[in-house]
Design a protein around this motif. Structure first.
Motif, mmCIF file in Angstrom:
data_model
loop_
_atom_site.group_PDB
_atom_site.id
_atom_site.type_symbol
_atom_site.label_atom_id
_atom_site.label_comp_id
_atom_site.label_asym_id
_atom_site.label_seq_id
_atom_site.Cartn_x
_atom_site.Cartn_y
_atom_site.Cartn_z
ATOM 1 N N TYR A 1 6.193 17.159 -0.533
ATOM 2 C CA TYR A 1 5.139 15.979 -0.211
ATOM 3 C C TYR A 1 5.858 15.154 -0.217
ATOM 4 O O TYR A 1 6.941 14.709 -0.835
ATOM 5 C CB TYR A 1 4.231 15.963 -1.620
ATOM 6 N N HIS A 2 5.241 13.649 0.610
ATOM 7 C CA HIS A 2 6.549 12.559 0.396
ATOM 8 C C HIS A 2 5.582 10.883 0.233
ATOM 9 O O HIS A 2 4.535 11.648 0.825
ATOM 10 C CB HIS A 2 6.755 12.565 1.629
ATOM 11 N N CYS A 3 6.108 10.387 -0.032
ATOM 12 C CA CYS A 3 5.488 9.151 -0.662
ATOM 13 C C CYS A 3 6.612 8.333 0.612
ATOM 14 O O CYS A 3 7.042 8.013 1.162
ATOM 15 C CB CYS A 3 6.160 8.651 -1.723
ATOM 16 N N ALA A 4 4.816 7.033 0.812
ATOM 17 C CA ALA A 4 5.204 5.772 1.957
ATOM 18 C C ALA A 4 5.073 4.467 1.838
ATOM 19 O O ALA A 4 3.539 4.732 0.545
ATOM 20 C CB ALA A 4 4.699 6.444 3.483
ATOM 21 N N SER A 5 5.462 3.688 1.752
ATOM 22 C CA SER A 5 4.857 2.576 1.208
ATOM 23 C C SER A 5 4.950 1.372 2.660
ATOM 24 O O SER A 5 5.820 2.018 3.459
ATOM 25 C CB SER A 5 5.456 1.624 0.010
ATOM 26 N N GLY A 6 3.791 0.333 2.797
ATOM 27 C CA GLY A 6 3.740 -0.730 3.691
ATOM 28 C C GLY A 6 3.103 -1.832 3.126
ATOM 29 O O GLY A 6 2.537 -1.259 2.160
ATOM 30 N N MET A 7 3.454 -2.890 3.719
ATOM 31 C CA MET A 7 2.623 -4.006 3.549
ATOM 32 C C MET A 7 2.038 -4.427 5.002
ATOM 33 O O MET A 7 2.009 -3.433 5.770
ATOM 34 C CB MET A 7 3.399 -5.243 3.169
ATOM 35 N N GLY A 8 1.285 -4.650 4.083
ATOM 36 C CA GLY A 8 0.479 -5.538 5.254
ATOM 37 C C GLY A 8 -1.089 -4.517 6.180
ATOM 38 O O GLY A 8 -2.009 -4.211 7.124
ATOM 39 N N LEU A 9 -1.125 -3.174 5.223
ATOM 40 C CA LEU A 9 -2.394 -2.225 5.754
ATOM 41 C C LEU A 9 -3.816 -2.479 5.514
ATOM 42 O O LEU A 9 -3.875 -2.960 4.330
ATOM 43 C CB LEU A 9 -1.580 -0.970 4.619
ATOM 44 N N GLU B 1 1.031 15.393 7.489
ATOM 45 C CA GLU B 1 -0.328 15.224 7.475
ATOM 46 C C GLU B 1 -0.725 14.480 6.498
ATOM 47 O O GLU B 1 -0.310 14.441 5.568
ATOM 48 C CB GLU B 1 -1.252 16.832 7.061
ATOM 49 N N PHE B 2 -1.764 13.508 6.868
ATOM 50 C CA PHE B 2 -2.328 12.863 5.556
ATOM 51 C C PHE B 2 -2.565 13.475 3.880
ATOM 52 O O PHE B 2 -3.382 13.864 4.892
ATOM 53 C CB PHE B 2 -2.903 11.495 6.358
ATOM 54 N N VAL B 3 -2.155 12.668 3.419
ATOM 55 C CA VAL B 3 -3.169 13.439 2.302
ATOM 56 C C VAL B 3 -3.877 12.648 1.658
ATOM 57 O O VAL B 3 -5.381 12.546 1.293
ATOM 58 C CB VAL B 3 -2.182 14.339 0.334
ATOM 59 N N ALA B 4 -3.347 11.281 0.903
ATOM 60 C CA ALA B 4 -3.904 10.282 -0.032
ATOM 61 C C ALA B 4 -3.442 8.754 -0.007
ATOM 62 O O ALA B 4 -1.915 9.020 0.392
ATOM 63 C CB ALA B 4 -4.211 10.775 -1.174
ATOM 64 N N ALA B 5 -3.890 7.405 0.069
ATOM 65 C CA ALA B 5 -3.684 6.431 -0.069
ATOM 66 C C ALA B 5 -4.137 5.506 -1.155
ATOM 67 O O ALA B 5 -4.989 5.482 -1.248
ATOM 68 C CB ALA B 5 -3.086 5.827 1.410
ATOM 69 N N VAL B 6 -3.609 4.335 -1.418
ATOM 70 C CA VAL B 6 -3.759 3.531 -2.065
ATOM 71 C C VAL B 6 -3.455 1.855 -1.986
ATOM 72 O O VAL B 6 -2.485 2.325 -1.484
ATOM 73 C CB VAL B 6 -3.629 3.843 -3.447
ATOM 74 N N LYS B 7 -4.312 1.442 -1.265
ATOM 75 C CA LYS B 7 -4.280 0.326 -1.062
ATOM 76 C C LYS B 7 -3.809 -0.936 -1.675
ATOM 77 O O LYS B 7 -3.244 -0.449 -3.060
ATOM 78 C CB LYS B 7 -4.950 -0.805 -0.202
ATOM 79 N N TRP B 8 -3.348 -2.061 -1.496
ATOM 80 C CA TRP B 8 -2.662 -3.022 -2.297
ATOM 81 C C TRP B 8 -4.044 -3.278 -3.662
ATOM 82 O O TRP B 8 -3.713 -4.136 -4.879
ATOM 83 C CB TRP B 8 -1.595 -4.121 -1.886
ATOM 84 N N ASN B 9 -5.475 -3.394 -3.220
ATOM 85 C CA ASN B 9 -5.977 -4.346 -3.748
ATOM 86 C C ASN B 9 -7.006 -2.439 -4.514
ATOM 87 O O ASN B 9 -8.038 -3.058 -5.551
ATOM 88 C CB ASN B 9 -6.743 -4.802 -2.959
ATOM 89 N N GLY B 10 -6.287 -1.636 -4.766
ATOM 90 C CA GLY B 10 -6.695 -0.476 -5.221
ATOM 91 C C GLY B 10 -7.697 0.378 -4.486
ATOM 92 O O GLY B 10 -7.978 1.594 -5.238
ATOM 93 N N ASP B 11 -8.331 0.076 -3.291
ATOM 94 C CA ASP B 11 -8.718 1.049 -2.931
ATOM 95 C C ASP B 11 -8.453 2.007 -2.022
ATOM 96 O O ASP B 11 -6.895 2.499 -1.547
ATOM 97 C CB ASP B 11 -9.453 0.177 -1.209
ATOM 98 N N THR B 12 -8.961 3.196 -2.163
ATOM 99 C CA THR B 12 -8.143 4.232 -1.678
ATOM 100 C C THR B 12 -9.125 5.801 -0.460
ATOM 101 O O THR B 12 -10.238 5.339 0.021
ATOM 102 C CB THR B 12 -8.170 5.451 -2.749
ATOM 103 N N SER C 1 0.945 -1.073 0.336
ATOM 104 C CA SER C 1 -0.072 -0.065 0.070
ATOM 105 C C SER C 1 0.911 1.029 -0.253
ATOM 106 O O SER C 1 2.328 1.314 1.086
ATOM 107 C CB SER C 1 -1.471 0.143 0.881
ATOM 108 N N ALA C 2 0.689 2.110 -0.886
ATOM 109 C CA ALA C 2 0.933 3.473 -0.465
ATOM 110 C C ALA C 2 0.416 4.896 -0.347
ATOM 111 O O ALA C 2 -0.343 4.623 -0.510
ATOM 112 C CB ALA C 2 2.120 3.964 -2.225
ATOM 113 N N GLY C 3 1.244 5.571 0.646
ATOM 114 C CA GLY C 3 0.253 6.572 0.837
ATOM 115 C C GLY C 3 0.911 7.953 0.415
ATOM 116 O O GLY C 3 2.539 8.108 0.445
ATOM 117 N N TRP C 4 0.377 9.744 0.500
ATOM 118 C CA TRP C 4 0.936 10.395 0.298
ATOM 119 C C TRP C 4 0.838 11.692 1.646
ATOM 120 O O TRP C 4 -0.108 11.638 2.524
ATOM 121 C CB TRP C 4 0.469 11.650 -1.013
#
Length: 125
Positions: free
Chosen positions: A93-101, A46-57, A33-36
């Protein structure tokens, strides 16, 4: 080791658009999953947006209807299309990623394990 490289920031006028990119390497992208997130001078990240591994936003309320997050699994890249930019969108703006979110953790920066260096977005007339 997962590496994230952001690009696409710059100086624009209010009402204009930018498209940020985040290239992710070193991991199984489709499982991430990845977020901005963004941080303005003197303010908390602060959180801006994220997309899960399955495409949920998920989006923070202030950008709903203006920003769109997407992912291209073939290119191992996450995008943030930012339209109708406002002066208050100015930040690093920073991008971040992680598994299992899971959905409930997407807005929490502590849930992400890897971060990019950031790209500056300045909205000014």
């Amino acid at each position: 080791q997962v590496q994230l490289v952001e690009s696409g920031g710059g100086l624009v006028q209010p009402g204009e658009s930018l498209r940020l990119s985040c290239a992710i390497s070193g991991g199984t992208f489709r499982r991430h999953s990845a977020g901005w997130f963004r941080q303005a001078p003197g303010k908390e990240r602060e959180f801006v947006a994220a997309v899960k591994w399955n495409g949920d936003t998920a989006y923070t309320d202030s950008v709903k209807g203006r920003f769109t997050i997407s992912r291209d699994n073939a290119k191992n890249t996450v995008f943030l299309q930012m339209n109708s930019l406002k002066t208050e969108d100015t930040a690093d703006y920073h991008c971040a990623s992680g598994m299992g979110l899971i959905t409930s953790t997407l807005r929490n920066g502590a849930a992400y394990t890897d971060w990019g260096q950031g790209t500056q977005v300045t909205v000014s007339s």
